[in-house]
Motif scaffolding. Structure first.
Motif, short mmCIF file in Angstrom:
data_model
loop_
_atom_site.label_atom_id
_atom_site.label_comp_id
_atom_site.label_asym_id
_atom_site.label_seq_id
_atom_site.Cartn_x
_atom_site.Cartn_y
_atom_site.Cartn_z
N VAL A 91 39.75 44.97 38.81
CA VAL A 91 40.76 44.44 37.64
C VAL A 91 40.11 43.38 36.80
CG1 VAL A 91 42.74 43.27 36.97
CG2 VAL A 91 42.92 45.04 38.63
N ASN A 92 39.41 42.41 37.48
CA ASN A 92 38.79 41.40 36.90
C ASN A 92 37.40 41.71 36.12
OD1 ASN A 92 39.73 38.42 37.42
ND2 ASN A 92 40.47 39.68 39.28
N LEU A 93 36.78 42.73 36.80
CA LEU A 93 35.44 43.24 36.09
C LEU A 93 35.79 43.85 34.45
CD1 LEU A 93 33.46 44.59 38.93
CD2 LEU A 93 32.97 42.50 37.66
N ARG A 94 36.91 44.38 34.48
CA ARG A 94 37.34 44.87 33.17
C ARG A 94 37.86 43.92 31.91
NH1 ARG A 94 38.95 49.94 32.54
NH2 ARG A 94 40.24 49.42 30.90
N GLY A 95 37.81 42.66 32.55
CA GLY A 95 38.18 41.34 31.46
C GLY A 95 39.13 40.52 32.06
N VAL A 96 38.91 39.09 31.41
CA VAL A 96 40.05 38.24 31.76
C VAL A 96 41.48 38.58 31.18
CG1 VAL A 96 39.47 36.66 29.92
CG2 VAL A 96 40.23 35.68 32.15
N SER A 102 39.02 26.19 35.47
CA SER A 102 37.93 26.83 35.46
C SER A 102 38.01 28.07 34.36
CB SER A 102 37.78 27.84 36.75
OG SER A 102 38.88 28.60 36.71
N VAL A 103 39.14 28.25 33.83
CA VAL A 103 39.05 28.91 32.51
C VAL A 103 39.23 28.46 31.35
CG1 VAL A 103 39.86 31.11 34.02
CG2 VAL A 103 41.62 29.31 33.00
N LEU A 108 40.36 34.83 42.21
CA LEU A 108 38.98 35.32 41.92
C LEU A 108 38.74 34.85 40.59
CD1 LEU A 108 39.09 39.01 43.29
CD2 LEU A 108 37.82 37.17 43.81
N ILE A 109 39.59 35.00 39.61
CA ILE A 109 39.50 34.55 38.10
C ILE A 109 38.97 33.19 38.34
CG2 ILE A 109 40.75 34.06 36.00
CD1 ILE A 109 42.83 36.03 36.65
N VAL A 130 32.70 39.04 31.23
CA VAL A 130 33.05 38.29 32.34
C VAL A 130 31.82 37.92 33.37
CG1 VAL A 130 35.22 39.31 32.23
CG2 VAL A 130 33.53 40.67 33.62
N PRO A 131 31.80 37.04 34.11
CA PRO A 131 30.69 36.69 35.10
C PRO A 131 30.83 37.67 36.22
CG PRO A 131 32.66 35.03 35.44
CD PRO A 131 32.96 35.95 34.18
N SER A 132 30.42 38.80 36.16
CA SER A 132 30.45 39.88 37.02
C SER A 132 29.54 39.49 38.42
CB SER A 132 29.58 41.21 36.41
OG SER A 132 28.63 40.99 36.15
#
Length: 616
Positions: free
Chosen positions: A140-145, A209-210, A291-292, A319-321
């Motif tokens: 999910v996170n690799l798809r974008g924040v 962090s975001v 994770l985010i 995203v920071p993959s």
């Protein structure tokens, strides 16, 4: 100052107020309320309600300091970035790695709590469940924040609604005798338990962090933090109160499903299923938020070359993959650690982060950096910070020697990474150097931190480098020495203008003399602005003058004087330049900044960062 590693870029600003609220709230409402109340009640008795309130109050003080520093430096891995620029690379590296580790622990803790609920319905090893879910969240996170934030908001709405139903229906079933004796384990146990449950508020700091991915961070971050803390404190306090009031101590103590057990006591099977579903949503939300947020700490550490640069690579989806993958592996690994050890380790490191946030505000303010410009300022400075530091340290000591041992071990590991890797990279300027310089009267710091802060503020304000900024960058700055006699000030201006290569110097010198005789237009008392057409083509230059003894120009006495030089074909640029200058100098703190800035080149920063409309 180290260069940014190849492959790094700025993250997209895609998160609004509801996204920030969802990340913070989702990261908080999980195991801290659905698992910890049973463990905490066994330690403190019915007074555990106060443990949650006390921990929330200490968190609030850290939150105020965090909100201030984030609005000044909204960067990925905010807590690390702030400590790095405040305390230096050694403390910054240790803090960044420890916070990354603690947020990963919090995600693992949430997954263990999730497994406890799944085991009610299915017999599955929590390590297998956690591993599968980690990989799902990674996808999910690799798809974008943005996509991850949408999932987060849906989960937060559901679990807040479920907790609301639990609290409202449960208040009528509370038994007062369950609260007697109130502090059955003693008041020391209440405070030590506050340290244990402090991890429940750890998600509040996850927002930092975001910060780089937040729209209008000056407003969105402090408001999102404040709303999230208020909502969560109310929900925690009331939910723990209801649970204590409906369950006997023997049933509540050390229960891993206390809220669900409470719901079953007065709502039966449907209530148990509803709250269990909310708990599952909460654990999923926390693990996802972990994770985010934790991956952004690795990103920030890699940008500063305190860990290998490849960890900071950003994918085509922005995203920071690589950091996400490494964080997922860490979460899976710590699923094998003992539950209570997880709680102690995560709480200890998060409390230390609150200490550093409070200390950072004190150092940044007292260093008097010109370009430290928070949109939000923590009230009641420095008392909020001092009380926050003392209260946090008190919690750590109340948690006992195991917590101190864990903290020492994590700090030692972080320092080892700095010593054997980060230390051999180029050094970085930090605010503590400026504070030391101010206190001892010796020059330790250069201009690197001020320059970095200026660019951060410019990006935060979403203002492009325009014609006026270019004119300021190329401006001639004349800082009249304080010891210069007033009669010699004009002569000093003429010599400096010639020495610094002022266009059409002879005409400019004559104009200075004319202004000294006839006076100058003042946009406000003490600030003069004039215009002179000089020879040449496409000329737009500024002559910036500061005189702390106030330069005599006719009847005017000015501490700031701006001469706008244009060629004949750029004459029309004078009016927008004057408009920009006028907006900047009318700021409430302009005179103080102008007169107290030590280095004359920093006068340009006052103009670069002043509030004004763009100049075409």
């Amino acid at each position: 100052m180290g260069k940014e590693p190849a492959g790094h870029s700025t993250l997209a600003r895609s998160m609004g107020l509801t996204d920030v609220f969802a990340v913070a709230t989702g990261a908080m409402i999980s195991s801290g309320i659905f698992v910890l109340p049973g463990i905490a009640h066994a330690q403190a008795g019915p007074a555990v309600v106060l443990s949650y309130v006390f921990a929330g109050c200490i968190a609030a003080m850290g939150m105020l300091s965090l909100a201030e520093t984030l609005t000044a430096m909204p960067k990925a891995g905010g807590g690390y970035f702030i400590v790095m620029r405040t305390m230096g690379p050694a403390v910054g590296t240790v803090a960044g790695l420890c916070i990354w580790f603690s947020l990963a622990l919090k995600s693992a803790f949430a997954l263990i709590g999730l497994a406890a609920f799944i085991e009610v319905f299915f017999e599955m090893d929590h390590r297998i469940t956690g591993t599968v879910l980690c990989l799902v969240f990674l996808g999910v996170n690799l798809r974008g924040v943005r996509e991850a934030a949408v999932v987060q908001k849906i989960l937060v709405v559901f679990l807040c609604a479920a907790l609301g139903v639990y609290i409202i229906t449960g208040l009528d079933h509370v038994r007062p005798d369950h609260f007697l004796p109130f502090a059955s384990k003693g008041w020391n146990a209440v405070f030590s338990t506050a340290g244990t449950v402090f991890v429940a508020y750890g998600g509040l700091l996850a927002v930092d962090s975001v910060a780089e991915e937040t729209r209008n961070p000056g407003r969105t971050l402090p408001l999102g933090l404040f709303l999230s803390l208020i909502v969560v404190m109310v929900l925690y306090s009331l939910a723990v109160f209801v649970t204590t009031g409906v369950l006997p101590s023997g049933e509540l103590n050390d229960s891993l499903t206390p809220i669900s057990d409470g719901a079953r006591a007065f709502l039966g099977r449907p209530g148990f299923v509803l709250v269990s579903a909310a708990a599952v949503a909460a654990f999923i939300s926390t693990a996802n938020a972990g994770l985010i947020t934790s991956s952004r700490y690795l990103l920030a550490l890699a940008r500063d070359e305190n860990v290998p640069p490849f960890l900071g690579r950003i994918s085509s989806r922005n995203v920071p993959s690589v950091a996400l993958i490494f964080t997922t592996l860490l979460v899976i690994a710590v699923l094998f650690i003992d539950l209570k050890m997880l709680v102690g380790a995560a709480s200890t490191v998060l409390i230390l982060k609150y200490v550093l946030m409070n200390l950072s505000v004190i150092v940044l303010r007292e260093s008097r950096l010109l370009n430290y410009r928070p949109v939000f300022k923590a009230p009641l400075y420095p008392w909020v910070q001092v009380i926050g530091v003392v209260g946090s340290i008190f919690l750590i000591f109340e948690m006992g020697w195991k917590a101190l041992l864990l903290a020492t071990g994590l700090i030692t590991a972080g320092f080892a990474v700095y010593w054997f890797y980060g230390r051999i990279r180029k050094g970085r300027e930090y605010a503590l150097m400026h504070l030391t310089e101010r206190l001892l009267g010796k020059e330790y710091a250069g201009d690197a931190l001020e320059d970095e802060l200026r660019e951060i503020v410019r990006i935060r304000n979403e203002r492009d480098f325009d014609v006026f900024d270019r004119a300021v960058q190329e401006a001639i700055v004349i800082d009249v020495p304080p010891e210069t006699p007033s009669k010699e000030s004009l002569r000093y201006l003429e010599k400096e203008a010639e020495r610094l290569g002022c266009p059409d110097c002879e005409r400019v010198a004559g104009f200075f003399r004319k202004e000294a005789e006839q006076g100058v237009d003042q946009v406000m008392p003490g600030v003069g602005i004039s215009h002179l057409v000089v020879r040449g083509e496409d000329v737009l230059r500024l002559v910036i003058v500061r005189d702390v003894n106030r330069l005599a120009l006719g009847d005017a006495r000015v501490f700031a004087y701006f001469l706008v030089l244009t060629s004949e074909n750029r004459r029309q640029s004078y009016v927008p330049a004057v408009a920009a200058l006028s907006q900047i100098v009318l700021a409430e703190d302009f005179e103080k900044r102008w007169l107290t800035t030590k280095k004359k080149e920093r006068l340009k920063d006052i103009l670069h960062l002043g509030e004004r409309r763009p100049m075409a």
